[in-house]
Every structure is written in C-alpha cells, then in structure tokens.
Design a protein around this motif. Structure first.
Motif, short mmCIF file in Angstrom:
data_model
loop_
_atom_site.label_atom_id
_atom_site.label_comp_id
_atom_site.label_asym_id
_atom_site.label_seq_id
_atom_site.Cartn_x
_atom_site.Cartn_y
_atom_site.Cartn_z
N SER A 278 -36.76 37.34 54.99
CA SER A 278 -35.61 36.67 54.40
C SER A 278 -35.51 35.25 54.93
O SER A 278 -35.00 34.36 54.25
N THR A 335 -30.52 45.61 48.93
CA THR A 335 -31.43 44.58 49.41
C THR A 335 -32.59 44.35 48.44
O THR A 335 -32.96 43.20 48.17
N PHE A 339 -33.37 40.75 46.58
CA PHE A 339 -34.63 39.99 46.64
C PHE A 339 -35.22 39.78 45.24
O PHE A 339 -35.80 38.73 44.95
N VAL A 375 -28.72 39.96 49.89
CA VAL A 375 -29.81 40.28 50.82
C VAL A 375 -29.31 40.28 52.27
O VAL A 375 -29.56 41.21 53.04
N THR A 376 -28.62 39.23 52.65
CA THR A 376 -28.27 39.01 54.05
C THR A 376 -27.36 40.09 54.60
O THR A 376 -27.56 40.60 55.71
#
Length: 475
Positions: A278, A335, A339, A375-376
């Motif tokens: 990431s 996630t 992405f 994502v984070t």
C-alpha cells in the motif's frame, strides 16, 4: 446504534487529543517535498545538498521508530507523547530559523526524532484505549492523518510558496504542536504500566536503527540514479543484512526491542505485507501525480496541489464507511475491493496527456481516493487482531516500518521507471508508462490482500469486557 456498536468516548477523546499534534508531522512529511527547488535557490545550495532536507528527516524518523516500544514501557505513553511533540516543536522552530542548508538539515533531523516516536505512539495509545473492540472504526481514526497528509500537504505547500516565505512551512507546525501539548497535558490519561522499567536493548538498537536508516538511504539514492549505483546498492545491502541480523537476534531474546515473533501471527504478518505494497500505491502516486500535473499539464505547485484535492475528498468520504464495513464483514473483502478500485482509477492516467479533460481526471481521482480510504483502514485494523496490551506497541512499530519502507521502495521504483521512460523525450508517454506500473502495484497488493483474515475485526458480543491489562480480540 447499540452500545456494543458505539465507540467508547475515551477512544474518541484520545484520538482527538493525539490528532491535534500528529497532523503537524503528517503534513510536514509531504509539504516540504514541493519546496526543494525554492529552498535551494534561497539558501544558495545545490539541489543534491538540499535533497538532504528530506532524506535526513526520513532517516531520523526511521531510526527512532523502534525506540517507541521501549520508551512507552519505560516512561509511559503520555510522557513519551508529550516529549516527542516537544522535540518536534523544537525542530520546527530551528528549521524555520535556519540560515543555511546545513542548519536546515539539522533542524529537520530534530523534527524526525520527534516524529519517529509520535507516529507509533499515537497508534498504540488509540488501539489500547479501544480495548480490542471495533478495531475497524478505531483505525479509521488512526488512518485519518495518514490519508490527509499526502493529499493536503502538497496543497498547503503550494499555497505557502505562492504567497509566503518558505519559513512558514515550519511555522504552521507551531499551533498544532502547542495545541497538542496543552490538550495532552489536560485530557490524556496517564499510562502507569511502567512498573517493570525495562532496560534498553542496546545491541538490538545498534542493528535495527542503522539497518532501517541504511535501507531508507539506499532507496532514497535509488530515486536519482537507479538501484545499481554504489550509492544506492551498498546502503541497501547493508540495511538488509543489519535488519536480518536483528531478526535472528530478536528471536533468541525474551524481551527484544521489537518482537519480530509477531510475524508468526497471521493477522499481523499479512497486514504488514499488504501495508508494504500500500506504500507503493499511496506514496508512489504522491511522486507521480503532482509531477504529472506540473510537467505534462503545465500546472504550478499550487495548481498541482489543488488538482489532488478530489483524491483527498474521496479518501475522507470512504474512511468511516470502510471502518464500519471492516467491523461487520472483515478486512479481506474490503481491502481487495479497495485495491481494485485504486487500480481501476489509475488506468485513465495511463492514457492521459495535456489535453485530457480536467474534470474527467478529477472524477477518477475522487474514485481513487475512495479506494485508498477503503485500503488503509481495514489493513491497519486487522494488524492488531488477537494481540495483548504489550504486543500492541510492537505491532505498531512493525506496521509503521513496513509502510515507511514500502513507501520509500515504491517511490524509488516509480522514480526509476519515470527516469528511464523520459529517455524517449515524450513526458506524457513517460508518465503513462509509470502509471501502468502503479496500476500493476495495486493489482499485486490486491492479490496479497487475499491472505488477510476474513472474519470481522470486532470484539464478540458474548465476551465479557476486556480487562484493563489486555487488549485481546478473537481473530
């Protein structure tokens, strides 16, 4: 919303107090990057010399991150937080008053020492305050500065360079630091878990700190001349050897500086690997996007910063939803989807040029930001599943180092790709090729995300409250 699905007010209070101070660090990390040419001109230094304004900061940041576990166990989280914030404030004042390049670099080193302690301490204190519950929503709070910094930092830097002296890049840190110190003194709970007063693992620090620093230095040097230059290759090899040596050493100790045995814990190991990539996706694009707008589309530093605002808006919009969905559905599906969205929203830039519609690019940046926010949050949440109170601090260091080195590595790779592509003499084509690489990184990260645990990162409702001495969640 039931009490079981509501964040504890203590978590919100702790996050609010820490956010006031840490925003100075996350903005400062990115804001200086847009000012290097102005600094070189005003301080009568070469670009190679002034590049150390960024490099020295990152090295100091990397060296001090591993100290946070020992410092918190020895002195308590509140004391370490206030000390590191005061050090960062002192470094900001010194940087703002710098009369030449060496003085500015020295001030940046002091800033890096404070910032290297602050970032993992903030994460540890917020996760501990949550008691292992609702980790998705908790890490949505932790991730807020990380999402804001790379997006708003260049914008703030562009505004300062357009209308004010470069010294204001460091003066803007002062109100954040002062407010953070005042709020921490009044509202942050004192951490009294320091009865053991552990001794500093000097041997471990002597391997890990220079190992991280050498790796970051090698990656920084690779951005300007490739990975095979001695200036990049020698530090990289040295760093890898030292970090590997520390890992072997730490496995034999009962109380290592950083507990690498957590990599045997699937949630932490998989989250660290995904966070590494990431870093490619987030920080690599931080290199490409502003340069694309400046060199291909003719924007100023301020114009490039404004162009990136939609990405920041998208990240902010998706962050709370990503936290809630992580608590309900688990990290894996959120996630992977995040992405894939990031990769899909990067593809249009692989065919963009000076004539591509501005609003079309802004819409894709908004979508890209939504993916980054998705994502984070879940990846950071899953890293703490099943950890006790003492292990949380070690996990904070591991994921911070993975993210930092991943970001440096991704930036270096994309810088090399961009530099090699420029040999054809067509800037638009060079950036298009680089954006294809960025898209590929997002695809690789999506594949790695399949290894994340699929269960929700929540405290089961039938469990009794977590004792204050532990932060235990069922993986």
């Amino acid at each position: 919303m039931t009490a079981e699905n509501r964040l504890d007010p203590k978590v919100l209070r702790t996050a609010g107090v820490l956010m006031a101070g840490v925003l100075a660090v996350v903005f400062d990390t990115t804001i200086v990057g847009v000012a290097l040419h102005s600094l070189a001109a005003d301080l009568h230094a070469t670009v190679a010399t002034i590049q150390w304004v960024t490099t020295a900061y990152l090295l100091a940041l990397g060296i001090t991150v591993p100290l946070s576990t020992w410092a918190m166990a020895r002195f308590g989280g509140k004391r370490v937080w206030m000390f590191s914030l005061a050090v960062f404030l002192a470094g900001s004042l010194a940087s703002s008053a710098a009369w030449n390049a060496p003085a500015l670099i020295a001030g940046r080193v002091v800033q890096g020492i404070g910032g290297g302690l602050m970032l993992p301490v903030m994460t540890t204190l917020i996760v501990r305050a949550a008691g292992g519950r609702l980790l998705g929503r908790t890490t949505a709070l932790v991730a807020l500065p990380a999402l804001l910094g790379p997006i708003l930092g260049p914008l703030l830097g562009g505004l300062i360079l357009t209308h004010l002296s470069w010294r204001w890049m460091f003066w803007v840190n002062v109100p954040f630091c002062v407010a953070g110190l005042w709020l921490a003194a009044r509202l942050l709970d004192r951490d009294d878990d320091t009865a053991a007063r552990p001794r500093l693992d000097v041997a471990g620090l002597a391997m890990l700190a220079p190992g991280i620093a050498a790796t970051i230095l090698g990656l920084s040097e690779a951005t300007t001349g490739g990975f095979l230059r001695p200036g990049a290759l020698i530090p990289l090899i040295t760093g890898v050897v030292l970090v590997a040596g520390f890992a072997g050493y730490a496995l034999r100790r009962a109380d290592p500086l950083v507990d690498v045995r957590l990599f045997a814990h699937r949630p932490t190991a998989s989250a660290s690997s995904v966070l590494f990539f990431s870093g490619f996706t987030l920080y690599g694009a931080v290199l490409l996007l502003p340069l694309f707008y400046q060199q291909v589309r003719g924007a100023s530093a301020l114009g490039a910063g404004l162009a990136l605002v939609p990405q920041g808006v998208g990240a902010l919009l998706s962050r709370p939803l990503a936290g809630s969905l992580t608590d309900r559905l688990g990290a894996r599906s959120i996630t992977v989807a995040g992405f894939l969205v990031v990769g899909a929203a990067t593809v249009p830039f692989a065919s963009a040029d000076a004539h591509t519609n501005t609003w079309t690019l802004a819409a894709w940046l908004l979508l890209r930001g939504i993916g980054l926010g998705a994502v984070t949050v879940p990846v950071m949440a899953v890293a703490y599943l099943g950890l006790d109170r003492a292990e949380v601090a070690h996990a904070s260091v591991l994921i911070r180092v993975a993210q930092q080195i991943g970001g440096s590595f991704g930036t270096a790779v994309l810088a090399v790709v961009l530099a090699n592509a420029f040999t054809d003499g067509d800037p638009a084509a060079a950036f298009q090729r680089s954006f294809w690489w960025a898209t590929a990184f997002a695809g690789v990260a999506a594949l790695l995300a399949l290894a994340l645990p699929g269960r929700p990162a929540v405290q089961p409702p039938d469990r009794s409250p977590v004792p204050s001495a532990t932060v235990r969640a069922r993986p």
